[in-house]
Enzyme design. Structure first.
Site, mmCIF file in Angstrom:
data_model
loop_
_atom_site.group_PDB
_atom_site.id
_atom_site.type_symbol
_atom_site.label_atom_id
_atom_site.label_comp_id
_atom_site.label_asym_id
_atom_site.label_seq_id
_atom_site.Cartn_x
_atom_site.Cartn_y
_atom_site.Cartn_z
ATOM 1 N N HIS A 125 42.297 26.169 79.435
ATOM 2 C CA HIS A 125 42.139 26.743 78.095
ATOM 3 C C HIS A 125 42.745 25.814 77.051
ATOM 4 O O HIS A 125 43.810 25.241 77.278
ATOM 5 C CB HIS A 125 42.847 28.097 77.996
ATOM 6 C CG HIS A 125 42.136 29.187 78.731
ATOM 7 N ND1 HIS A 125 42.472 30.513 78.595
ATOM 8 C CD2 HIS A 125 41.108 29.149 79.609
ATOM 9 C CE1 HIS A 125 41.680 31.250 79.357
ATOM 10 N NE2 HIS A 125 40.848 30.449 79.992
ATOM 11 N N TYR A 131 46.699 37.675 72.421
ATOM 12 C CA TYR A 131 48.003 38.300 72.190
ATOM 13 C C TYR A 131 47.849 39.202 70.971
ATOM 14 O O TYR A 131 47.533 38.702 69.880
ATOM 15 C CB TYR A 131 49.075 37.255 71.897
ATOM 16 C CG TYR A 131 49.523 36.455 73.104
ATOM 17 C CD1 TYR A 131 48.798 35.365 73.565
ATOM 18 C CD2 TYR A 131 50.697 36.791 73.793
ATOM 19 C CE1 TYR A 131 49.223 34.631 74.664
ATOM 20 C CE2 TYR A 131 51.135 36.059 74.887
ATOM 21 C CZ TYR A 131 50.386 34.986 75.323
ATOM 22 O OH TYR A 131 50.813 34.258 76.412
ATOM 23 N N PRO A 189 58.181 37.605 79.484
ATOM 24 C CA PRO A 189 56.960 36.873 79.840
ATOM 25 C C PRO A 189 56.051 36.503 78.667
ATOM 26 O O PRO A 189 55.039 35.841 78.867
ATOM 27 C CB PRO A 189 56.241 37.842 80.793
ATOM 28 C CG PRO A 189 56.782 39.186 80.469
ATOM 29 C CD PRO A 189 58.181 38.989 79.978
ATOM 30 N N LYS A 198 56.623 31.348 80.260
ATOM 31 C CA LYS A 198 57.448 30.187 80.608
ATOM 32 C C LYS A 198 58.147 30.278 81.969
ATOM 33 O O LYS A 198 58.633 29.264 82.483
ATOM 34 C CB LYS A 198 58.527 29.978 79.529
ATOM 35 C CG LYS A 198 57.968 29.473 78.213
ATOM 36 C CD LYS A 198 57.544 28.014 78.316
ATOM 37 C CE LYS A 198 56.720 27.558 77.147
ATOM 38 N NZ LYS A 198 55.355 27.187 77.497
ATOM 39 N N TYR A 217 53.990 26.299 73.473
ATOM 40 C CA TYR A 217 53.182 27.038 74.441
ATOM 41 C C TYR A 217 52.632 26.112 75.529
ATOM 42 O O TYR A 217 52.709 26.419 76.715
ATOM 43 C CB TYR A 217 52.033 27.771 73.731
ATOM 44 C CG TYR A 217 51.445 28.887 74.576
ATOM 45 C CD1 TYR A 217 51.866 30.201 74.410
ATOM 46 C CD2 TYR A 217 50.490 28.616 75.557
ATOM 47 C CE1 TYR A 217 51.353 31.218 75.196
ATOM 48 C CE2 TYR A 217 49.969 29.629 76.346
ATOM 49 C CZ TYR A 217 50.405 30.922 76.162
ATOM 50 O OH TYR A 217 49.895 31.934 76.951
HETATM 51 C C1 PHB Z 1 49.359 36.349 82.948
HETATM 52 O O1 PHB Z 1 48.179 35.977 82.987
HETATM 53 O O2 PHB Z 1 49.877 36.960 83.890
HETATM 54 C C2 PHB Z 1 50.157 36.073 81.733
HETATM 55 C C3 PHB Z 1 49.614 35.331 80.704
HETATM 56 C C4 PHB Z 1 50.353 35.070 79.574
HETATM 57 C C5 PHB Z 1 51.634 35.573 79.450
HETATM 58 C C6 PHB Z 1 52.197 36.310 80.480
HETATM 59 C C7 PHB Z 1 51.448 36.566 81.619
HETATM 60 O O3 PHB Z 1 52.339 35.337 78.313
#
Ligand code: PHB
Ligand code: APR
Length: 388
Positions: free
Chosen positions: A75, A204, A292, A296, A384
């Site tokens: 991505h 997000y 999460p 990271k 990120y």
């Molecule tokens: C996930 O795909 O499990 C995932 C993706 C982004 C995050 C946390 C978990 O910030």
């Protein structure tokens, strides 16, 4: 009682312990990994799934990238949603072409276990009563039981890779380590659903009802998270409630599918300093955890292990302990950057139960800023995708 020895004794067969064992093996250094769970438990446990470019490069360089290159999803951006708007953060443009790879942590663990198996050096699974001692001597020891028998593993160095709830960190005498800690007044309900993702990139979303995240694992498997009470019971979240809530918070016409995994994760920031005591070196979640939101956790574990494997290489091949002496300081620089980023992303996107409105105004101002200023967006993007 049966006695064994190894150059490095590794407690825990998560990504940190397994990768360390693999990287040591490639340098001709022997290790024994001890794990309280079974192999199938480790391979089935659903965890995070975003790999930074540096993590991907390391896995490729050490021969673990074959399936990841085939199945991982690359991505070059993520979407931020708030106030009924959607904005893409373009990693490619903002970071000089860098990106992330979406590939489940449990897939990384499967690949690592296969590599350990091929090398004839699988962990000892389902051990119990693990303890560590003689940490300030040159021959520390790990004691454990396995198949009803007591065992003792003498080593030159112990790596504590036993996660946040392990026994290594609590085995250090009081006063030798300093803890830094923040708990958040919410958790994440995570689900895995057998349905094609309704988006090409991660979303997000900040919403009055709380945070939501649309992630994925493959073209046929979607991963979602919803902000929930920190002690929420997944039983209070029947499938219908989850889909309704996701649809509202993500503001998306979501495709539904069978939910095959459901669990609640508490949200916490934690760091211990230093990440070492005598001949015990802590790596990964055993030394630090992040909420999460910044994705990271796994990347930090991999970064620690890379530093530790290099330092141990110098120690065992040249008798040079400079890398080991610098281990904690080297890792903590990256750890604190990730701690800040994860806290910042969490603070910007979640609903805080006691907030009278001030935090919400700050969040919206910050979101406006990162979605309108190239400088602010570049800061999010470079953190990120992962700093060098
Ligand atoms: C996930 O795909 O499990 C995932 C993706 C982004 C995050 C946390 C978990 O910030
Ligand atoms: N003895 C042996 N093994 C133990 C013990 C013990 N006393 N206690 C825990 N373990 C094992 C756990 O069963 C687990 O398999 O240690 C392992 C630790 O693995 P992780 O928790 O996955 O931690 P780590 O390898 O540091 O990886 C960090 O995992 O939690 C996620 O988001 C986090 O992605 C990050 C990654």
């Amino acid at each position: 009682m049966s006695d064994m020895s190894a150059q490095v004794g590794i407690v825990g067969a998560g990504p940190a312990g397994l990768l360390l064992s693999h990287l040591l093996h490639r340098q001709g250094i022997g290790s024994v990994v001890l794990e309280i769970r079974s192999r199938s438990y480790l391979e089935q446990r659903v965890r995070a799934g975003v790999l930074e470019q540096g993590t991907v490069d390391l896995l490729n360089d050490c021969g673990l990238g074959v399936r990841m290159r085939r199945e991982g999803l690359i991505h070059h951006g993520v979407e931020l949603r708030f106030s009924g708007r959607s904005h893409r953060i373009d990693f490619g443009e903002l970071t000089g072409g860098r990106g992330i790879t979406v590939y489940g942590q449990q897939e990384v663990v499967k690949d690592l276990l296969r590599a350990r198996e091929a090398a004839g050096s699988l962990p000892r699974f389902e051990v119990a009563d693990v303890s560590v001692a003689d940490l300030t001597t040159e021959r520390p020891v790990i004691r454990f039981t396995h198949g009803g028998a007591d065992h003792e593993l003498r080593c030159d160095v112990i790596a504590g890779c036993d996660g946040f709830h392990g026994i290594c960190r609590p085995s250090v005498p009081d006063g030798a380590l300093t803890e830094f800690d923040r708990t958040y007044p919410f958790g994440w309900l995570g689900i895995l659903a057998e349905v094609a993702p309704s988006t090409d990139e991660l979303i997000y979303a900040r919403h009055e009802r709380g945070f939501a995240l649309h992630s994925m694992r493959s073209p046929t498997l979607s991963r979602f998270y919803l902000q929930c009470e920190p002690d929420a019971d997944p039983a209070d979240w029947p499938d219908e409630r989850i889909w309704d809530e996701l649809r509202v918070r993500l503001d998306l016409d979501l495709a539904e599918g069978p939910i095959v995994d459901k669990g609640v994760t508490p949200m916490r920031s934690y760091v211990v300093e230093p990440m070492q005591y005598g001949r015990l070196y802590l790596a990964g979640d055993a030394a630090h955890i992040v909420p999460p939101t910044g994705a990271k956790g796994l990347n930090l574990a991999v970064a620690d292990v890379r530093v530790l494997a290099t330092a141990l290489g110098r120690f065992f091949t040249a008798g040079d302990d400079a890398g080991l002496r610098a281990y904690s300081e080297t890792c903590l620089r990256r750890v604190w950057r990730a701690e800040h980023f994860s806290w910042w992303m969490t603070s910007m996107l979640h609903r805080f139960p006691d907030d009278q409105g001030f935090e919400q105004k700050l969040q919206l101002s910050q979101l406006e800023y990162v979605t309108s200023s190239a400088a602010a967006a570049a800061s999010l993007a470079e953190n990120y995708v992962g700093l060098p």
